[in-house]
Every structure is written in structure tokens, then in C-alpha cells.
Design a protein around this motif. Structure first.
Motif, PDB file in Angstrom:
ATOM      1  N   PHE A 123       0.463  12.524   4.093  1.00  0.00           N
ATOM      2  CA  PHE A 123      -0.352  13.517   3.377  1.00  0.00           C
ATOM      3  C   PHE A 123       0.211  13.623   1.968  1.00  0.00           C
ATOM      4  CE2 PHE A 123      -1.841  16.232   7.256  1.00  0.00           C
ATOM      5  CZ  PHE A 123      -2.490  15.117   7.766  1.00  0.00           C
ATOM      6  N   ASP A 124      -0.663  13.427   0.991  1.00  0.00           N
ATOM      7  CA  ASP A 124      -0.169  13.088  -0.319  1.00  0.00           C
ATOM      8  C   ASP A 124      -1.125  13.572  -1.394  1.00  0.00           C
ATOM      9  OD1 ASP A 124       1.677  11.851  -1.825  1.00  0.00           O
ATOM     10  OD2 ASP A 124       1.134   9.811  -1.296  1.00  0.00           O
ATOM     11  N   GLY A 125      -0.723  13.441  -2.637  1.00  0.00           N
ATOM     12  CA  GLY A 125      -1.609  13.772  -3.740  1.00  0.00           C
ATOM     13  C   GLY A 125      -2.521  12.616  -4.090  1.00  0.00           C
ATOM     14  N   THR A 126      -1.947  11.428  -4.073  1.00  0.00           N
ATOM     15  CA  THR A 126      -2.710  10.266  -4.494  1.00  0.00           C
ATOM     16  C   THR A 126      -2.085   8.989  -3.944  1.00  0.00           C
ATOM     17  OG1 THR A 126      -3.721   9.208  -6.409  1.00  0.00           O
ATOM     18  CG2 THR A 126      -1.457   9.932  -6.662  1.00  0.00           C
ATOM     19  N   GLY A 127      -2.798   7.896  -4.063  1.00  0.00           N
ATOM     20  CA  GLY A 127      -2.304   6.612  -3.567  1.00  0.00           C
ATOM     21  C   GLY A 127      -3.476   5.660  -3.468  1.00  0.00           C
ATOM     22  N   ALA A 136       4.090   2.400   2.521  1.00  0.00           N
ATOM     23  CA  ALA A 136       5.460   2.511   2.005  1.00  0.00           C
ATOM     24  C   ALA A 136       6.083   3.853   2.398  1.00  0.00           C
ATOM     25  CB  ALA A 136       5.462   2.349   0.486  1.00  0.00           C
ATOM     26  N   HIS A 137       5.314   4.934   2.260  1.00  0.00           N
ATOM     27  CA  HIS A 137       5.820   6.258   2.642  1.00  0.00           C
ATOM     28  C   HIS A 137       6.327   6.236   4.092  1.00  0.00           C
ATOM     29  CE1 HIS A 137       5.334   9.281  -0.426  1.00  0.00           C
ATOM     30  NE2 HIS A 137       4.099   8.941  -0.693  1.00  0.00           N
ATOM     31  N   ILE A 138       5.542   5.646   4.985  1.00  0.00           N
ATOM     32  CA  ILE A 138       5.884   5.658   6.418  1.00  0.00           C
ATOM     33  C   ILE A 138       7.096   4.761   6.689  1.00  0.00           C
ATOM     34  CG2 ILE A 138       5.022   5.155   8.751  1.00  0.00           C
ATOM     35  CD1 ILE A 138       3.754   7.636   7.249  1.00  0.00           C
ATOM     36  N   ASN A 156       8.234  13.133  -1.269  1.00  0.00           N
ATOM     37  CA  ASN A 156       7.217  12.681  -2.227  1.00  0.00           C
ATOM     38  C   ASN A 156       7.475  11.228  -2.637  1.00  0.00           C
ATOM     39  OD1 ASN A 156       9.224  12.676  -4.305  1.00  0.00           O
ATOM     40  ND2 ASN A 156       9.046  14.900  -4.366  1.00  0.00           N
ATOM     41  N   ASP A 157       6.817  10.809  -3.717  1.00  0.00           N
ATOM     42  CA  ASP A 157       6.886   9.400  -4.111  1.00  0.00           C
ATOM     43  C   ASP A 157       8.275   8.940  -4.536  1.00  0.00           C
ATOM     44  OD1 ASP A 157       4.267   9.495  -3.564  1.00  0.00           O
ATOM     45  OD2 ASP A 157       3.538   8.952  -5.554  1.00  0.00           O
ATOM     46  N   GLY A 158       9.207   9.861  -4.690  1.00  0.00           N
ATOM     47  CA  GLY A 158      10.580   9.495  -5.016  1.00  0.00           C
ATOM     48  C   GLY A 158      11.241   8.656  -3.933  1.00  0.00           C
ATOM     49  N   GLN A 193       0.851  -1.195   0.000  1.00  0.00           N
ATOM     50  CA  GLN A 193       0.000   0.000   0.000  1.00  0.00           C
ATOM     51  C   GLN A 193       0.890   1.250   0.000  1.00  0.00           C
ATOM     52  OE1 GLN A 193      -1.125   2.732   2.064  1.00  0.00           O
ATOM     53  NE2 GLN A 193      -2.513   3.191   0.375  1.00  0.00           N
ATOM     54  N   HIS A 194       0.504   2.184  -0.798  1.00  0.00           N
ATOM     55  CA  HIS A 194       1.304   3.380  -1.071  1.00  0.00           C
ATOM     56  C   HIS A 194       1.726   4.140   0.199  1.00  0.00           C
ATOM     57  CE1 HIS A 194       2.382   6.652  -3.897  1.00  0.00           C
ATOM     58  NE2 HIS A 194       2.121   7.423  -2.858  1.00  0.00           N
ATOM     59  N   HIS A 195       0.775   4.417   1.065  1.00  0.00           N
ATOM     60  CA  HIS A 195       1.095   5.270   2.215  1.00  0.00           C
ATOM     61  C   HIS A 195       1.835   4.513   3.305  1.00  0.00           C
ATOM     62  CE1 HIS A 195      -2.200   7.211  -0.003  1.00  0.00           C
ATOM     63  NE2 HIS A 195      -1.346   8.217   0.087  1.00  0.00           N
TER      64      HIS A 195
HETATM   65 FE    FE Z   1       2.736   9.370  -2.396  1.00  0.00          FE
END
Ligand code: FE
Ligand code: ZN
Ligand code: ZN
Length: 755
Positions: A509-513, A489-491, A738-740, A485-487
Motif C-alpha cells: 500500500f503506497d503513494g505511487t509506483g 521490490a517493496h515485498i 516507504n520507498d527508502g 516493478q516498484h511494489h
Molecule cells: Fe513505494
């Protein structure tokens, strides 16, 4: 008393001038014995007086060469051998380990001195390098990292270069890309129709300078690809570049010749100065102090991205005029990858640039300039690329097998893992266009080859329509396949950076995911560990009428937010010539209107409701303009949003936020004050939610990540509030917000799921 220490040094210590460094240190401290490269790093047998040995070890830990990273120094005492001298022993390789390739770095002080010394044989030679500087990642084709496996292979060393290369006491000992005017690559100046103008460096630099000053656009082949340059103080030239590049809004990066010049028109804090002057030479986003450059450099924004010269040619160009300020933007068409192959550059850039400065050495691996900003004297990445890639991110635990994580489709960067390291790729951009997708595939292939990685596990985002998801399926074949899951992964990216093993409260807090309920997430409050997560809270959902279309035409999101809040659509500016009733029907019938709750989209919608942004030409434009508006505010109003408990979840009512904003509008409050009140409403309500989660879970560690935190007000505000409330706050420092950065999290979650 004579002692013998067996010293092991781990980290990045090969191919970076580490053995000659040890050799010189040994002579300096009267140490006898030898140094050698082996599979895990460097081993030193050192004999000397105890005091001298201690100083020797201290120097190893503190004064190592610029491209090296010392991770660990282990010392063991051994029986005295009575060595008679110190020497460099032949490398011992028993088992294959990861070879590190250093990133491309700016020209070092010593090389710069030679470059400007008329008596030096490399005077004004634009390809001057040494062990401590210059291109690396961009020229490596294969391993082992030797000259014949780089794009320097076509340039056999002349006797003089060879002598330096073989001398352990020379700064160019084993410098693979070493070169001189006799044996190395050459610089050329062409017109955009490919007629050769000059091969003489001094003539080239003068002509380029005069072309730029007379308003021309020049494509300059740099380290990781072509830059497009023009005079940043010339409105006409900057506008011409915008038109030709088809880039109406997105700010251009600048280059100035010295830190003094930067300080003349931009605010620079001590930390910002340090980042600007660092050997990685990123673009740094700074606040404008005095308007010295064209207003079209960063239209409507008070922040400007700038960097200092890092290639010999750039230094030479800026030495002609200390007041020169150039636009130096990636040589590409709007969102496409940077041009780095000469043929392609002429094809794709000849209608943008009037002249081309190029050279006859191939760029093997491309990279854009890295981009950073500093908040509370802490640097953050917006883009991690040139100068940083492929520096490994070192882990405590070993990976049991090789892993590959594809990253996401936006601001892509993928990752590979092996031994105790994760290596993130260069910035590859948004994987929408076929060109970018091709470049992505090539980059993956290149990484697997040069780092000798054979993944057993393939990880991607769980988004069903991502290009990266489909490609990872293909790459995996029959091998193990994990979707993340995208978020989450961010964490986990941030947890990995800070070596956090237990559970945290994660705010993404993001644009999309893509969410597990198949809706678009992006205002996530998670309780997460490295393996799993629980979604505790989020902003309430609203529809995006037209899906992808709404992301570009943000007025649609504004309309939808008003609709959900039960507010008449007359409150929306930009109603003229819009299919309003059709869109209302779409919302009514929930047709082609995916549900989203992301902070990025809320910013877009509010930006539209306030009449700040109608449609966007580049991602986050609406949000950036809203932030810029808020920066002009003198005060703000407390909006007091109450989170609601709904079953197991806490939901923050987006509708309530919109109603309160419209109330302020009704009261005739100015846009800057409303915009700032909106920012603070998100900060305050987020704090409330995090405090509730702490109460029920006892967790005091909070991770913040996601593209929306590139908003300075949001990041600084929430960070400080959380710290004041007694939380320990962790942020991404080695990877972008960001997603980078998500490929790192993906790879760590992937490893956890193996166990
Ligand atoms: Fe993201
Ligand atoms: Zn150097
Ligand atoms: Zn030479």
C-alpha cells in the motif's frame, strides 16, 4: 586440561576495537595465543583450561564492542602449541574483501565522563571520541579505513594521543578519529555575516544558549550536516523558522536533554524508551501528553518527533538547562538535501539562521537524522540514515558479482551488494531538484569508492520517467541492466530481511509506483517470490485529473473519486474559484488524467471530500490529517465493501467505498467517525481479499510494506486482524516502510534474475 581452540569470528569485527577486546578478554581468562585480522574477519588461536575457554567464547559472543556485529563464531580444536603469552598478531590480507565502515554513533558513557571531568585533558573538548563512539561514516574519504583517508588527516596526532592510539589496552587503541584540544579540530561561533564571535567552547555554548532563549535561530554543524535550532517553546521563534525555511506544515523534530524531560510531555513506552536511548539516537515519533512546546512544532498533529543529544556539544548545551527543548531540524530549504559543507551552509542558510556554530573538520558523507516510530512495541523506520548507515544487511548467500540498485525517485536510498552483504545508502530525499540529483550522483560515486564496488549488474525501478532510471542506464553502459516493478521490490525487501525464500502474499500500500500496465499502482495484493510476482488484487482505478497537479491539489482527486462513484460534485467542499467544468471535461474525455489505484491517493481524495485538506505543502499531508481526524473518533461504522472477481483479478470497488462515505456524510455523521470508518473499511476489505488468496493458493505468509503503512491505524489494524486470522505477518524492520527500503528488494530481484 589444556586445550587449543582455533576460533573464527565473522561479521563486523574490523576497525571497531575487536582485537583489543579479545586481548583484554584473553588476559582476563588466562588464555594464551594470539588474535589477528584477516580477509574474512578475526582469527583467534586460544589455549587454556577448557572451562576458561568456554567462558572466553561466551564473552566473545555476548560482550563484543558496541560498533561490532558478530555474525558467526566457528570453533575447531587443534593440537596444543604451549603458547607462552597472548599477543596481537600482524594482519594477514591475501585477497580483497569488503571493508566495513561503522556508522556514526552517539558519544559513549566513558567519553561523556571524561568530557564533563574538569581534570581530564579532554574536558569540554567537543571532538572527544574513542573506539566505541563518535563519527565514522561521515568522515571517511577512501579505503582502507585509516586516519590518512579520513577528514582527520589534516590533524596529526600529538604525542599523547599517539601513545593512546598505539596502546592495545587503551580505549583509543587504533581509534582513527582520536583527537584532543592540542591536536584536533576546533569549534567556532560566527554571526550569519561570517564575523567570528568566539573560538572558546565555554563561551560559545553560553552565547548559543542565550541566543536560542532570546528567540534566535542557530545553525549548528553536527555529525552528518547542519541542524537549524530554535527554542521549541517559543511560538515566535518556531513560526520564524517555518517562514524562513518555507515549511508551513511538515512537523519539526525536537531535542530534549534527558529521557525524563521527554516523558514529561510525551507518552513513552518501554520499547520507545529503548529506541530513544539507543546509540543510533534516531528521532522517534511520540504521542503528545502535555502541551509544553509551541503548537507550531507539529501543527494540527498529536504526534511529535524527538531525539536525545548525541554529540558532545549537544550534551554541553543541554547541561546548561535541564528544561531546554529545542527544535532541531535539518539545515536545508524545504525539500533540499541537508547542508553539510561550510561554504554552502553559509550561502544557503544565512537568511535562515542568525548564528552559526561550526568546526574546521570536513563532513565527507552527509546524513540526516534517522526517523522511527513504534507500533505494538516494534520499531519501524520512516527514515534510515544517521546511526544506521552504512551498517551492512547481512545475507546468507553470497552475491556472484557486485550489484548496484538505484532505489526510486522518492525518499531515495540506493544499495550496493558484494560478498554476503547489501549496504544501503543514507537517505537522499526526493530526486526532483538539480541540487538533490547532484548530491545523489556524488553519493553513488562515494559509495562505489569507499566500499570498493565495481558493479556488473545495474538495477532500477521500471518507471520510464524516473531520474534514477535514466541515471542507472547511464551508469550501466554496456553492462547488464535490470528493471524491477516498484511494489514487487517493496515485498522482496521484506523477504530478504526475514530470509524468506518461498512464495508469499504481499500487500504493498503506497503513494505511487509504475505498474506493468503503465498505470499508477499502490494498492497491490501480490503473490510474489524473489524473482517474479503475480498481481492478484487491487483497488479499482480512478483518474488523477492534471496528473502531477492532482497530487498537490488533492481536491482534484476528491472530485475525480466523486465522478467515478456517480455522485454529484456538489458534495465536494472547496468548490469556490475552481475550474470544475474543465476538470469534469478532462475526466469525461480522459485527457491528461492518468489512472491510479494507490491507497495514498485514495486517502488524499477522501481527505478532500471530507473538507479536511484542499491542497498539500508536503507529501502525505492530506493522509496525515485524515489519520489525525480519525484519532479523534469515538466509534466507527462498518462499511462492508465486497471485492469483485473480474477475470483473473480481484478488484476492490473504490467507487463503493466513496459512495458509503458520502452516505455517512449525508446522515450527518461527524468527520472523525467517517475518517475512522474509512480506515477500517480498508482494513476489513483487505483481510477479506487476503483470506480469499489464502483459500486459492494455500499461502499463509503475508508481507506488508509501502509508505501507506506509516499510517498507524492502518498498520496496527491490519497487522492484528491478519494475525488473528492465522496468518504469519512480516514487516520491514531493517529498512523503511516507504520507498527508502526498495533498493534492497531491487538488488535481491536483480540477483535472482541472474540465475
Ligand atoms: Fe513505494
Ligand atoms: Zn567513546
Ligand atoms: Zn592530541
Amino acid at each position: 586440561m589444556l586445550k587449543h581452540f582455533h576460533i573464527r569470528v565473522n561479521g563486523i569485527v574490523q576497525g571497531v576495537g575487536f582485537r583489543p577486546f579479545i586481548y583484554r578478554l584473553a588476559l582476563e581468562h588466562n588464555i594464551k595465543g594470539y588474535v589477528l585480522n584477516d580477509t574474512e574477519g578475526v582469527t583467534i588461536e586460544a589455549e587454556g583450561e577448557e572451562k576458561a575457554l568456554k567462558r572466553f567464547i561466551k564473552a566473545i559472543k555476548e560482550d563484543f564492542p558496541p560498533l561490532a556485529i558478530v555474525q558467526e563464531v566457528k570453533i575447531e580444536e587443534k593440537e596444543v602449541n604451549h603458547f607462552e603469552k597472548f599477543w596481537i598478531e600482524k594482519s594477514r590480507t591475501t585477497e580483497k574483501k569488503i571493508t566495513f565502515i561503522p556508522p556514526d554513533t552517539n558519544i559513549c558513557k566513558d567519553c561523556l565522563k571524561e568530557f564533563f571531568d574538569p581534570k581530564d585533558r579532554r574536558y569540554h573538548y567537543p571532538f572527544i571520541v574513542c573506539t566505541h563512539c563518535g563519527p565514522r561514516f561521515s568522515i571517511v574519504k577512501d579505503i582502507p579505513y585509516d586516519r590518512h583517508n579520513t577528514s582527520m588527516a589534516e590533524f596529526p596526532m600529538c604525542p599523547e594521543c599517539k601513545k593512546e592510539y598505539e596502546d592495545p589496552l587503551d580505549r583509543r587503541f587504533h581509534t582513527q578519529p582520536t583527537a584532543c584540544p592540542v591536536c584536533g579540530p576546533k569549534l567556532f561561533l560566527y554571526k550569519n555575516d561570517k564575523t567570528l564571535i568566539s573560538e572558546d567552547i565555554d563561551e560559545i555554548v553560553k552565547r548559543v544558549y542565550h541566543s536560542l532563549k532570546s528567540g534566535h535561530i542557530v545553525a549548528i554543524k553536527g555529525v552528518g550536516g547542519y541542524h537549524l535550532a530554535c527554542d521549541a517553546t517559543n511560538n515566535k521563534a518556531v513560526l520564524k523558522l517555518r517562514e524562513r525555511k518555507r515549511r508551513p506544515f511538515k512537523p519539526f523534530a525536537l531535542m530534549a536533554g534527558s529521557i525524563e524531560k521527554v516523558e514529561e510531555f510525551l507518552y513513552v513506552s518501554p520499547k520507545e524508551k529503548e529506541v530513544l536511548l539507543s546509540k543510533e539516537r534516531p528521532i522517534l515519533i511520540l504521542k503528545e501528553k502535555k502541551s509544553l512546546v509551541s503548537k507550531y512544532v507539529a501543527p494540527d498533529l498529536s504526534y511529535i518527533g524527538i531525539m536525545l543529544p548525541y554529540t558532545p556539544f549537544q550534551y554541553l548545551l543541554f547541561s546548561l538547562d535541564k528544561d531546554l527543548i529545542l527544535v532541531m531540524t535539518s539545515g536545508n530549504l524545504s525539500e533540499e538535501p541537508i547542508c553539510f559543507r561550510d561554504e554552502e551552509a553559509f550561502e544557503r542558510l544565512s537568511h535562515i539562521a542568525d548564528y552559526f556554530v561550526t568546526y574546521n573538520r570536513e563532513i565527507v558523507a552527509h546524513s540526516d537524522d534517522s526517523v522511527m516510530f513504534v507500533i505494538n512495541e516494534t520499531p519501524f523506520f520512516i527514515r534510515r540514515s544517521k546511526g544506521f548507515v552504512p551498517s551492512p544487511i547481512l545475507m546468507k548467500k553470497s552475491f556472484p558479482v557486485h550489484l548496484f540498485a538505484s532505489g526510486g525517485d522518492l525518499k531515495n536510498s540506493f544499495a550496493i551488494a558484494k560478498d554476503k552483504v547489501v549496504i544501503l545508502s543514507q537517505y537522499l530525499g526526493d530526486l526532483e531538484s538539480p541540487v538533490t540529483q547532484r548530491v545523489y550522483k556524488e553519493a553513488v560515486e562515494h559509495f562505489l569508492k569507499v566500499f570498493d564496488v565495481h558493479p556488473e549488474v545495474f538495477i532500477s525501478d521500471m518507471h520510464p520517467n524516473y531520474f534514477t532510471t535514466a541515471l542507472t542506464d547511464k551508469l550501466a553502459g554496456e553492462k547488464l541492466r535490470i528493471k524491477v516493478q516498484h511494489h514487487h521490490a517493496h515485498i522482496v525487501t521484506v523477504m530478504a530481511e526475514h530470509e524468506i525464500e518461498d512464495t508469499v502474499i504481499g500487500l504493498s500500500f503506497d503513494g505511487t509506483g509504475f505498474g506493468t500496465d503503465r498505470k499508477i499502482w499502490g494498492s497491490e495484493f501480490l503473490i510474489a517470490d524473489r524473482k517474479d510476482f503475480q498481481r492478484i488484487a487491487h483497488f479499482s482505478y480512478f483518474m488523477l485529473p492534471g496528473g502531477e497537479k492532482a497530487i498537490k491539489e488533492v481536491w482534484r482527486i476528491g472530485l475525480s473519486l466523486l465522478y467515478h462513484a456517480g455522485i454529484p460534485i456538489e458534495y465536494l467542499p472547496f468548490r469556490e474559484n475552481k475550474p470544475l467544468s474543465i476538470i469534469l471535461q478532462m475526466l469525461e474525455k480522459k485527457l491528461n488524467s492518468p489512472f491510479a489505484c494507490s491507497i495514498g491517493r485514495i486517502f488524499d481524495g477522501v481527505s478532500a471530500i471530507l473538507g479536511i485538506c484542499e491542497t498539500i505543502s508536503t507529501e502525505a499531508e492530506a493522509a496525515q490529517k485524515l489519520e489525525e481526524t480519525a484519532l479523534k473518533a469515538k466509534n466507527f461504522y462498518k462499511l462492508n465493501i465486497e471485492p469483485e472477481e473480474k477475470g483473473k483479478e480481484i478488484v476492490i470497488p473504490t467507487e463503493e467505498l466513496i459512495r458509503k462515505i458520502v452516505e455517512l456524510k449525508d446522515r450527518g455523521i461527524g468527520n472523525p467517525e467517517i475518517a475512522l470508518s474509512f480506515h477500517w473499511a480498508i482494513i476489513e476489505v483487505s483481510l477479506k481479499v487476503v483470506e480469499r488468496i489464502r483459500e486459492s493458493s494455500g499461502i499463509k505468509r503475508v508481507v506488508l510494506s509501502g509508505g501507506a503503512f506509516q499510517n498507524r491505524i492502518l498498520l496496527k489494524g491490519l497487522w492484528e486482524k491478519l494475525k488473528k486470522a492465522g496468518f504469519e505477518v512480516f514487516l520491514p524492520q531493517k529498512t523503511p516502510l516507504n520507498d527508502g527500503g526498495i533498493a534492497l528488494g531491487q538488488i535481491i530481484i536483480g540477483r535472482e534474475k541472474l540465475i
